[in-house]
Enzyme design. Structure first.
Site, mmCIF file in Angstrom:
data_model
loop_
_atom_site.group_PDB
_atom_site.id
_atom_site.type_symbol
_atom_site.label_atom_id
_atom_site.label_comp_id
_atom_site.label_asym_id
_atom_site.label_seq_id
_atom_site.Cartn_x
_atom_site.Cartn_y
_atom_site.Cartn_z
ATOM 1 N N GLY A 1 17.401 7.964 -6.997
ATOM 2 C CA GLY A 1 17.599 6.435 -6.902
ATOM 3 C C GLY A 1 16.800 5.480 -6.196
ATOM 4 N NE ARG B 1 9.482 4.701 -0.339
ATOM 5 C CZ ARG B 1 8.336 4.953 0.044
ATOM 6 N NH1 ARG B 1 8.118 4.216 1.213
ATOM 7 N NH2 ARG B 1 7.676 5.555 -0.499
ATOM 8 C CG ASP C 1 12.337 5.436 6.973
ATOM 9 O OD1 ASP C 1 11.834 5.422 5.879
ATOM 10 O OD2 ASP C 1 11.370 5.542 7.876
ATOM 11 N NE ARG D 1 8.319 -0.924 -6.883
ATOM 12 C CZ ARG D 1 8.414 0.338 -7.047
ATOM 13 N NH1 ARG D 1 7.492 1.086 -7.012
ATOM 14 N NH2 ARG D 1 9.519 1.036 -6.976
ATOM 15 N NE ARG E 1 12.401 4.012 -11.235
ATOM 16 C CZ ARG E 1 11.498 4.182 -10.466
ATOM 17 N NH1 ARG E 1 10.690 5.086 -10.210
ATOM 18 N NH2 ARG E 1 11.227 2.936 -9.677
ATOM 19 C CG ASP F 1 11.578 10.853 -9.381
ATOM 20 O OD1 ASP F 1 11.331 11.959 -9.917
ATOM 21 O OD2 ASP F 1 11.307 10.306 -8.341
ATOM 22 C CG ASN F 2 7.791 8.940 -9.230
ATOM 23 O OD1 ASN F 2 8.690 8.026 -8.871
ATOM 24 N ND2 ASN F 2 6.889 9.653 -8.430
ATOM 25 C CG ASP G 1 7.853 4.513 -8.136
ATOM 26 O OD1 ASP G 1 8.017 3.477 -8.108
ATOM 27 O OD2 ASP G 1 8.847 5.652 -7.946
HETATM 28 P P1 AMP Z 1 8.520 8.818 -4.758
HETATM 29 O O1 AMP Z 1 8.208 10.513 -4.890
HETATM 30 O O2 AMP Z 1 7.893 8.181 -3.656
HETATM 31 O O3 AMP Z 1 8.850 8.213 -6.073
HETATM 32 O O4 AMP Z 1 10.133 9.066 -3.985
HETATM 33 C C1 AMP Z 1 11.280 9.918 -4.579
HETATM 34 C C2 AMP Z 1 12.517 9.453 -4.072
HETATM 35 O O5 AMP Z 1 12.492 9.333 -2.795
HETATM 36 C C3 AMP Z 1 12.930 8.182 -4.562
HETATM 37 O O6 AMP Z 1 14.303 8.173 -4.879
HETATM 38 C C4 AMP Z 1 12.929 7.337 -3.531
HETATM 39 O O7 AMP Z 1 13.259 6.171 -3.512
HETATM 40 C C5 AMP Z 1 12.801 8.240 -2.311
HETATM 41 N N1 AMP Z 1 12.179 7.512 -1.178
HETATM 42 C C6 AMP Z 1 10.857 7.845 -0.926
HETATM 43 N N2 AMP Z 1 10.498 7.519 0.386
HETATM 44 C C7 AMP Z 1 11.439 7.039 0.938
HETATM 45 C C8 AMP Z 1 11.856 6.435 2.389
HETATM 46 N N3 AMP Z 1 11.362 6.379 3.153
HETATM 47 N N4 AMP Z 1 13.370 5.922 2.385
HETATM 48 C C9 AMP Z 1 14.155 6.104 1.285
HETATM 49 N N5 AMP Z 1 14.066 6.950 0.172
HETATM 50 C C10 AMP Z 1 12.775 7.058 -0.012
HETATM 51 MG MG MG Z 2 9.547 7.129 -7.167
#
Ligand code: AMP
Ligand code: MG
Length: 495
Positions: free
Chosen positions: A95, A98, A131, A182, A189, A258-259, A268
């Protein structure tokens, strides 16, 4: 200044189409403020698109709204739920951990509405161990790459601006915090569909598919087999997107489901990279130890991800044969699109069966001595029918000159075969082979200055990269081979 005096306050008029899906699909919440935010960069093209003037971005409200410190009266912010496969393994619920959706705004020219998300706007119920924040480094990379990809003509989410704060966020070390705004027609997704499939909620799965068809594939409304057609359309867009990435040497880095955008957009931006010296096995994300998302794997991974989407849509489509039919379009469309782009890159107009071999031999030559991907194509346009000193810009790039000369003889014969005109071909090739790409080291230089509150390099790079095919001789140094230290840069998932 009172709120009503603020121009930007009056210009922005959020709606929230996604919110019509109802509460199971998201959680409404406010962004968490950051300390003393300031504007780091804004994209002139996106400001124009949303009819925001240069004066308006100077108003304090602009920074307040796009840092998440103030919620615009028309906005109903929310974080969406989705799930996904990460590195090939079912990861369950993810989900917007952030990212917070402020709503959608109308584009000035078409009145079409695009969603506005703040990435790094604080914790949400989907933050898991994170975070909720983003650091300046990764925000600058996402901002610049979104706009650079648009400049290259590659489908992508866009970036409106970055706001920053001197507040620190902890990564491998403390880093400055930022929020990147953005925008895209939708951030839905593949993993949004997988979420309802794996949680065995067929009603929500259908509701989401109907929503996507109604808003983003309206031509499929009220047609027979509309869910199968939806899958087919997404499969084709994905295949074409990956072909486009391959043609410019772009690597996404984290092609988890998810991306993957349901609209076929690059989405992403994390540890992405553009190829410097050509190595098909190159892995741009140093956390990807198996090389699942290496350059050469991307086409297969795009297909794998489409299979994951097909699985999720199976209850709607009804039978495996129909999903297989939709999926079967991937390879064909990938190949057709890739070869079309390659023909353009080599400056050829006609299509001859031997061309595949001609292209493969050039790529093999590049790979054998790690010739720079971008320059190997850009400088190829200087080759004319007759060998001359013009050839040197290309020959200097290859260590195996004898090998290149043999290939060039074949290429020249091929050009003769279609009576290719030197001047016209060069013009055509320079419109598809970029002179400027967002090399890691260029992004790094802009980031290091931005850490010191000097944002001039971001602005300059943006200006160069939105016109990647134009000569821009005053910026020639940005089109050179990367310096030796660039090879030491490593990019991880940490952002
Ligand atoms: P990503 O691989 O960056 O697309 O992230 C995968 C998942 O981790 C997604 O659900 C993002 O929202 C979550 N995510 C990545 N970085 C953070 C962060 N610093 N704080 C909270 N959720 C994160
Ligand atoms: Mg992502």
């Amino acid at each position: 200044m009172s709120q009503s005096d603020s121009q930007v306050q009056n210009t922005l008029n959020f709606q929230n189409c996604f919110a019509k899906l109802g509460s199971p699909f998201f959680t409404t919440l406010h962004p968490s403020p950051i300390k003393s935010p300031y504007l780091v960069a804004a994209s002139p093209a996106m400001l124009r698109a949303f009819n925001i003037s240069d004066e308006q971005i100077k108003e304090p409200e602009f920074v307040e709204i796009f840092s998440g410190n103030r919620v615009h009266s028309s906005s109903c912010p929310l974080a969406a739920v989705y799930s996904g496969h990460q590195f090939g393994i079912w990861a369950g619920q993810l989900g917007d951990g952030r990212a917070i959706l402020l709503g959608d705004l109308a584009l000035r020219q078409t009145n079409e509405r695009h969603e506005i998300q703040l990435k790094g706007a604080g914790m949400t119920p989907y933050s898991r161990m994170g975070d909720g924040r983003a650091v300046l480094r990764s925000s600058v990379r996402e901002f610049l790459c979104s706009e650079a990809m648009a400049g290259l003509g590659i489908p992508t989410s866009r970036a409106l601006c970055i706001t920053g704060s001197d507040q620190y966020t902890m990564r491998e070390m403390p880093e400055k915090t930022a929020v990147v705004t953005r925008t895209a027609p939708s951030f839905i997704r593949f993993g949004s569909f997988e979420h309802w499939y794996y949680h065995e909620k067929p009603a929500q799965l259908q509701q989401l598919a109907d929503f996507v068809i109604q808003h983003y594939y309206p031509q499929l409304q009220n047609t027979e087999h509309s869910y199968q057609s939806l899958l087919k359309h997404v499969v084709i867009k994905t295949a074409q997107l990956v072909a486009h990435w391959q043609s410019v040497g772009f690597m996404h880095g984290v092609l988890n489901t998810d991306n993957m955008s349901i609209l076929g957009l690059t989405l992403d931006y994390g540890p992405f990279g553009f190829m410097d010296g050509f190595d098909p096995t190159h892995i741009c994300n140093h956390s990807d130890s198996q090389g699942r998302y290496s350059y050469q794997m991307q086409p297969r991974i795009g297909q794998w991800n489409c299979h994951a989407l097909a699985q999720a849509l199976l209850p709607l489509i009804g039978d495996v044969e129909s999903t297989q039919e939709a999926l079967s379009h991937y390879v064909e469309h990938y190949e057709v699109h890739y070869h079309k782009l390659m023909r353009q890159k080599f400056g050829l107009l006609d299509q001859i069966p031997d061309d595949d071999e001609l292209f493969a031999e050039y790529l093999d030559l590049m790979a054998s001595t790690r010739t720079d991907f971008t320059l190997a194509f850009r400088n190829l346009s200087q080759i004319k029918h007759q060998p001359s000193t013009n050839d040197n810009a290309l020959r200097d790039l290859f260590l195996d000159r004898a090998g290149l000369d043999i290939w060039l003889e074949r290429y020249r014969l091929r050009l003769q075969q279609e009576n290719s005109n030197d001047v016209e071909r060069q013009l055509r090739m320079n419109q598809v082979n970029p002179k400027y790409i967002l090399r890691n080291y260029l992004a790094q230089q802009a980031i290091e200055k931005a850490e010191q509150k000097d944002f001039s390099e971001i602005e300059k790079l943006l200006k160069i990269l939105v016109n990647p095919f134009a000569d821009q001789p005053e910026f020639d140094q940005y089109a050179q081979l990367p310096p030796d230290w660039a090879g030491q840069l490593s990019v991880s998932c940490s952002s």
